[in-house]
Design a protein around this motif. Structure first.
Motif, short mmCIF file in Angstrom:
data_model
loop_
_atom_site.label_atom_id
_atom_site.label_comp_id
_atom_site.label_asym_id
_atom_site.label_seq_id
_atom_site.Cartn_x
_atom_site.Cartn_y
_atom_site.Cartn_z
N THR A 3 27.46 30.09 -15.82
CA THR A 3 26.42 29.44 -15.43
C THR A 3 26.57 28.18 -14.50
O THR A 3 27.56 27.66 -14.82
N ILE A 5 24.48 25.76 -14.99
CA ILE A 5 23.04 25.05 -15.33
C ILE A 5 23.49 23.35 -15.74
O ILE A 5 22.68 22.60 -15.33
N LEU A 33 23.49 28.53 -23.29
CA LEU A 33 23.44 29.10 -21.99
C LEU A 33 24.57 28.38 -21.04
O LEU A 33 25.30 28.92 -20.39
N GLU A 34 24.81 27.03 -21.23
CA GLU A 34 25.74 26.24 -20.45
C GLU A 34 27.05 26.73 -20.89
O GLU A 34 28.11 26.86 -19.82
N GLY A 36 27.95 29.69 -21.62
CA GLY A 36 28.17 31.32 -21.39
C GLY A 36 27.90 32.06 -22.81
O GLY A 36 28.58 33.04 -22.72
N ASN A 39 23.10 35.33 -23.27
CA ASN A 39 22.56 35.87 -21.86
C ASN A 39 21.23 35.89 -22.03
O ASN A 39 20.49 36.44 -22.52
N ALA A 45 15.74 33.08 -17.58
CA ALA A 45 16.74 32.92 -16.22
C ALA A 45 15.78 32.24 -15.23
O ALA A 45 16.12 31.18 -14.57
N THR A 49 16.00 28.59 -13.78
CA THR A 49 16.23 28.15 -12.31
C THR A 49 14.85 27.42 -11.69
O THR A 49 15.50 26.48 -10.86
N VAL A 60 22.16 29.90 -10.18
CA VAL A 60 22.39 29.30 -11.43
C VAL A 60 23.30 30.19 -12.53
O VAL A 60 24.10 29.60 -13.10
N PHE A 61 23.11 31.42 -12.40
CA PHE A 61 23.67 32.40 -13.02
C PHE A 61 24.61 33.34 -12.40
O PHE A 61 24.01 33.98 -11.42
#
Length: 66
Positions: A3, A5, A33-34, A36, A39, A45, A49, A60-61
């Motif tokens: 990502t 992010i 999330l940052e 990885g 999911n 998501a 975004t 972003v992803f």
């Protein structure tokens, strides 16, 4: 999943906590999330975004090929 992010969040001078509040998740979820390690659902998501003021989820992803 990779990502961007953290990059976009820092561009906006937004903390992990602020992003978490904006998308209604915990700071730990943003951290995962940052890094990885998590999911997101399509809805999450999309919300991330939009909170990062990006137009495409793909910005972003980044899906990694298997």
């Amino acid at each position: 999943m990779k990502t961007e992010i953290k990059k976009f969040r820092k561009e906006l001078k937004m903390t992990q906590e602020e992003l978490a509040e904006a998308v209604d998740v915990t700071r730990q979820t943003i951290i995962a999330l940052e890094q990885g390690r998590y999911n997101p659902s399509l809805i999450l998501a999309y919300n991330v975004t939009k909170a990062l003021k990006r137009k495409n989820i793909e910005e972003v992803f980044i899906l990694e090929e298997i």
